[in-house]
Design a protein around this motif. Structure first.
Motif, PDB file in Angstrom:
ATOM      1  N   LYS A 491      -3.058  -0.200  -7.830  1.00  0.00           N
ATOM      2  CA  LYS A 491      -2.148  -0.875  -9.002  1.00  0.00           C
ATOM      3  C   LYS A 491      -0.550  -0.800  -9.209  1.00  0.00           C
ATOM      4  CE  LYS A 491      -1.510   0.460 -14.067  1.00  0.00           C
ATOM      5  NZ  LYS A 491      -1.870   1.107 -15.120  1.00  0.00           N
ATOM      6  N   ALA A 492      -0.494   0.198  -8.269  1.00  0.00           N
ATOM      7  CA  ALA A 492       1.398   0.207  -8.104  1.00  0.00           C
ATOM      8  C   ALA A 492       1.333  -0.271  -7.146  1.00  0.00           C
ATOM      9  CB  ALA A 492       1.988   1.699  -7.289  1.00  0.00           C
ATOM     10  N   PHE A 493       1.052  -0.690  -5.637  1.00  0.00           N
ATOM     11  CA  PHE A 493       1.449  -1.757  -4.956  1.00  0.00           C
ATOM     12  C   PHE A 493       1.060  -3.092  -5.857  1.00  0.00           C
ATOM     13  CE2 PHE A 493       1.579   1.059  -1.532  1.00  0.00           C
ATOM     14  CZ  PHE A 493       2.315   0.676  -1.179  1.00  0.00           C
ATOM     15  N   ARG A 494       0.022  -3.378  -6.949  1.00  0.00           N
ATOM     16  CA  ARG A 494       0.405  -4.613  -7.617  1.00  0.00           C
ATOM     17  C   ARG A 494       1.222  -4.989  -7.952  1.00  0.00           C
ATOM     18  NH1 ARG A 494      -6.257  -4.239  -9.581  1.00  0.00           N
ATOM     19  NH2 ARG A 494      -7.095  -5.448  -7.515  1.00  0.00           N
ATOM     20  N   LEU A 495       1.937  -3.800  -8.979  1.00  0.00           N
ATOM     21  CA  LEU A 495       3.183  -3.783  -9.588  1.00  0.00           C
ATOM     22  C   LEU A 495       4.471  -4.261  -9.053  1.00  0.00           C
ATOM     23  CD1 LEU A 495       3.156  -1.012 -12.416  1.00  0.00           C
ATOM     24  CD2 LEU A 495       3.167  -3.369 -12.678  1.00  0.00           C
ATOM     25  N   LYS A 496       4.413  -3.273  -7.429  1.00  0.00           N
ATOM     26  CA  LYS A 496       5.547  -3.405  -6.563  1.00  0.00           C
ATOM     27  C   LYS A 496       5.685  -4.619  -5.505  1.00  0.00           C
ATOM     28  CE  LYS A 496       7.809  -0.801  -2.852  1.00  0.00           C
ATOM     29  NZ  LYS A 496       7.586   1.173  -1.957  1.00  0.00           N
ATOM     30  N   PHE A 497       4.556  -5.159  -5.449  1.00  0.00           N
ATOM     31  CA  PHE A 497       4.932  -6.492  -5.206  1.00  0.00           C
ATOM     32  C   PHE A 497       3.297  -7.841  -5.800  1.00  0.00           C
ATOM     33  CE2 PHE A 497       4.503  -3.260  -1.603  1.00  0.00           C
ATOM     34  CZ  PHE A 497       6.083  -3.777  -0.906  1.00  0.00           C
ATOM     35  N   PRO A 498       3.791  -8.243  -7.018  1.00  0.00           N
ATOM     36  CA  PRO A 498       2.771  -8.786  -7.386  1.00  0.00           C
ATOM     37  C   PRO A 498       2.313 -10.187  -7.078  1.00  0.00           C
ATOM     38  CG  PRO A 498       5.705  -9.335  -7.993  1.00  0.00           C
ATOM     39  CD  PRO A 498       5.427  -8.162  -7.290  1.00  0.00           C
ATOM     40  N   ALA A 499       2.803 -11.281  -5.785  1.00  0.00           N
ATOM     41  CA  ALA A 499       2.636 -11.876  -5.294  1.00  0.00           C
ATOM     42  C   ALA A 499       1.728 -11.860  -4.371  1.00  0.00           C
ATOM     43  CB  ALA A 499       3.665 -12.741  -3.975  1.00  0.00           C
ATOM     44  N   ARG A 500       1.427 -10.301  -3.710  1.00  0.00           N
ATOM     45  CA  ARG A 500       0.655  -9.846  -3.212  1.00  0.00           C
ATOM     46  C   ARG A 500      -1.072  -9.516  -3.583  1.00  0.00           C
ATOM     47  NH1 ARG A 500       2.361  -9.317   2.445  1.00  0.00           N
ATOM     48  NH2 ARG A 500       0.740  -9.402   2.938  1.00  0.00           N
ATOM     49  N   ARG A 501      -2.037  -9.904  -2.897  1.00  0.00           N
ATOM     50  CA  ARG A 501      -3.531 -10.266  -3.479  1.00  0.00           C
ATOM     51  C   ARG A 501      -4.050  -8.990  -3.030  1.00  0.00           C
ATOM     52  NH1 ARG A 501      -8.863 -13.514  -2.609  1.00  0.00           N
ATOM     53  NH2 ARG A 501      -6.717 -14.621  -1.748  1.00  0.00           N
ATOM     54  N   PHE A 502      -4.686  -7.834  -4.042  1.00  0.00           N
ATOM     55  CA  PHE A 502      -5.180  -6.622  -3.579  1.00  0.00           C
ATOM     56  C   PHE A 502      -6.816  -6.629  -4.151  1.00  0.00           C
ATOM     57  CE2 PHE A 502      -0.671  -5.699  -3.690  1.00  0.00           C
ATOM     58  CZ  PHE A 502      -0.361  -5.351  -2.247  1.00  0.00           C
ATOM     59  N   GLU A 503      -7.806  -6.684  -3.356  1.00  0.00           N
ATOM     60  CA  GLU A 503      -8.873  -6.764  -3.728  1.00  0.00           C
ATOM     61  C   GLU A 503      -9.011  -5.177  -3.618  1.00  0.00           C
ATOM     62  OE1 GLU A 503     -10.615  -9.324  -0.264  1.00  0.00           O
ATOM     63  OE2 GLU A 503     -10.383 -10.659  -2.010  1.00  0.00           O
ATOM     64  N   ASP A 504     -10.249  -4.768  -4.991  1.00  0.00           N
ATOM     65  CA  ASP A 504     -10.293  -3.336  -5.184  1.00  0.00           C
ATOM     66  C   ASP A 504     -12.046  -3.176  -6.053  1.00  0.00           C
ATOM     67  OD1 ASP A 504      -9.367  -3.901  -8.058  1.00  0.00           O
ATOM     68  OD2 ASP A 504      -7.967  -1.964  -7.954  1.00  0.00           O
TER      69      ASP A 504
END
Length: 628
Positions: A491-504
């Protein structure tokens, strides 16, 4: 065209039309003297006589003999006198003397008083039917002979998959009599592991009745052993392509399989023997192409074994040594005698001396087209020197890396310090009133952010100092649910890098909390995810997964970056290591993964990476499930 109706025709005319249009020969014979009163045109096609030739004459000439003619008359009269119709099949004679089989139907014509005045005899030529019947009989006889005497197994199966017939060869193959097999389904005598394949093929054949289907499968014998067989099956269909039954030819492959297994065992024994040798064993052709490679230690190969076969020796060891080896191969093949030579190779950044014995390998025709190449390493003394050299080089590299660390750390420290100093000066008494409260707040936030970055750099250097000194990283272990930490980090990385896609989507929870230092685990995740963001293309996802295993909790993070070589992957957790050392490389101290390794190992876990050039990297680490 004007069309009339049957009702408009005179009855006698209608009957005459029917009489003349029949395809069977029709005779009207006087009951008293057995003279042919009339006959239709079909008699000429069947008997060769015109109606005019037969009218007014006896039908005796159409029979094979007078005895047969009289017998026919007596038999038919008895039936007609009793009021019935006479039916019989017998041979008759044509005008040209040829004989054919005919079918007779004789009925009587009576006057108003019921007296028999004439007989109507209908004669049908059975020759075409007899030809068909004979052809079918011959075909069935041939099939029967083939079926019963075939050296291979043959089975006839109905549409429900049940055995209708099995020939002796198939019965012998399975060790069961035909009576025992008849009525069983094919699946009942199929090895359990092949049932799915057999069922699919059986249904496929019915859908594709014009095709012959082949498969290799195992049948179960009566004693529950199995026999390998090559099966060829074809559905026999009716005129509308509806399947009637399936003819299956079964070839026993047991002997072939035994030979294959024997060869495989022999090859494996030879391979094990060659792989167990301390020496390197190669086979080359006359052009210096690697044909086979055997070794118990792939570390002695210039390239992995799988990358050698099919390559030229020049490509692998270089043109200078390659030319020397090819000349030696040519001499050995020309002279038909072996020779030895010494050569030097660079393997894994080390010089290694080898002593090789080259010998011709004779082929079946007695000539030699390939050579064996048996090489033994002879660098024991030089290995000691090389190890000493590596130690010295490692110390030198360590000093260099430490110097680089100091330089890099100074650079990394300068960035937040410069920012802090700049914003602090803007907030001094001289400039304080120039900015509104919101801007002043933003300046203070930036100072705090840069202070946190500075604190992180100092923490990294402190952790690295502890690791260098052999002191384990201190942990504050508390019962924690690790999946929550993983999702919080994502969640922290999604906020920090909104343009990137993280799959969890595939993060599994533990049955109960486990002992973890949550802050340290977040530090590990921050290091791995930061590297994933750095080295992954912006349009490719980063996947975070976790699974609870028997004794530990496994976490793996996949990036889709440019990946690493095996050598780089082996060094990624070393101090000061950076995979990208180019001028365009991204910044960093090169200590994050080394510290991550120390943190995971302090928890009692393990961390490693799997990667290939161009295929991204997958970082794994485990955490013990112990709760005390």
């Amino acid at each position: 065209m004007h069309m009339g109706t049957v009702s408009s025709m005179e009855p006698n005319v209608l009957l005459r039309k029917i009489f003349e249009s029949l395809s069977d020969a029709v005779f009207i014979i006087d009951a008293a003297d057995r003279i042919i009163f009339d006959c239709n045109p079909a008699v000429e096609r069947i008997f060769g006589y015109s109606p005019g030739e037969l009218r007014g004459s006896s039908s005796e000439r159409l029979h094979l003999s007078r005895e047969r003619y009289l017998e026919f008359g007596r038999d038919s009269e008895k039936v007609l006198d009793a009021g019935g119709s006479y039916n019989s099949c017998f041979a008759m004679r044509r005008k040209d003397g040829s004989v054919f089989t005919s079918e007779h139907t004789v009925t009587g014509l009576r006057d108003e008083q019921g007296r028999l005045v004439a007989a109507v005899s209908v004669v049908r030529d059975l020759t075409p039917q007899r030809v068909v019947d004979r052809t079918l009989q011959l075909s069935e006889a041939r099939f029967q002979a083939l079926f019963e005497n075939a050296a291979v197994g043959m089975v006839m199966v109905n549409v429900s998959g049940r055995i209708m017939r099995a020939n002796p060869a198939f019965c012998a193959m399975l060790g069961s009599p035909e009576e025992e097999l008849r009525g069983k389904t094919i699946l009942e005598i199929t090895h359990p592991d092949d049932i799915h394949l057999s069922k699919a093929k059986f249904e496929f054949e019915k859908d594709c009745s014009r095709r012959i289907v082949h498969l290799t499968k195992r049948y179960l014998r009566r004693d529950r052993s199995f026999v390998w067989a090559r099966v060829t099956a074809k559905w026999i269909c009716d005129t509308e392509d509806n399947p009637l039954f399936c003819v299956t030819v079964v070839q026993d492959l047991t002997r072939e399989k035994q030979i294959e297994e024997t060869l495989r065992t022999s090859e494996q024994k030879l391979r094990n023997f060659l792989n167990g040798l301390d020496e390197l064993v190669f086979e080359f052709d006359a052009q210096g192409i690697y044909l086979n490679v055997w070794t118990s230690d792939e570390g002695l190969l210039v390239r992995p074994r799988g990358e050698l076969v099919g390559r030229g020796v020049d490509e692998v060891v270089g043109t200078e040594l390659g030319a020397r080896l090819r000349e030696a191969f040519a001499r050995v093949l020309r002279r038909e005698e072996g020779e030895t030579l010494e050569y030097l190779l660079q393997i894994g950044g080390r010089e290694r001396w080898f002593l090789a014995r080259i010998a011709p390998i004779p082929s079946f025709d007695g000539t030699s087209r390939t050579v064996s190449f048996l090489a033994r390493e002879i660098t024991e003394r030089k290995q000691l020197e090389e190890r000493q050299h590596q130690i010295e080089e490692a110390l030198r590299r360590s000093d260099q890396l430490k110097s680089e660390l100091i330089s890099t750390a100074a650079h990394e420290l300068r960035t937040p310090l410069t920012a802090i100093q700049g914003f602090a000066e803007l907030l001094t008494d001289e400039g304080f009133g120039l900015f509104d409260p919101q801007v002043q707040k933003e300046f203070l936030l930036e100072i705090r952010h840069q202070s946190e970055a500075l604190n992180k750099i100092i923490d990294v250097m402190v952790d690295m100092t502890r690791i260098e000194a052999g002191i384990p990283i201190a942990l504050d272990l508390q019962p924690v649910e690790p999946d929550r930490i993983l999702r919080r980090a994502v969640k922290a990385f999604r906020l920090k890098f909104p343009a990137r896609r993280f799959e969890d989507d595939e993060i599994e929870a533990t049955p109960s909390p486990i002992l973890i230092d949550a802050d340290r685990l977040e530090q590990v995740l921050d290091n791995i995810l930061s590297n994933a963001v750095k080295y992954s293309p912006p349009d490719r996802p980063i996947t975070i997964s976790a699974a609870c295993r028997k004794e530990d909790y496994l976490v793996w993070i996949i990036d889709r970056g440019k990946g690493m070589t095996q050598e780089q992957a082996g060094q990624v957790f070393e101090k000061f290591f950076r995979a990208d050392t180019s001028n365009t490389a991204l910044g960093g101290l090169g200590l994050g993964m080394s510290i991550a390794k120390g943190i995971i190992e302090a928890h009692g876990g393990r961390i490693w990476v799997e990667s290939e050039p161009g295929a991204g990297a997958t970082f794994f680490f485990t955490l013990p499930l112990a709760v005390s």
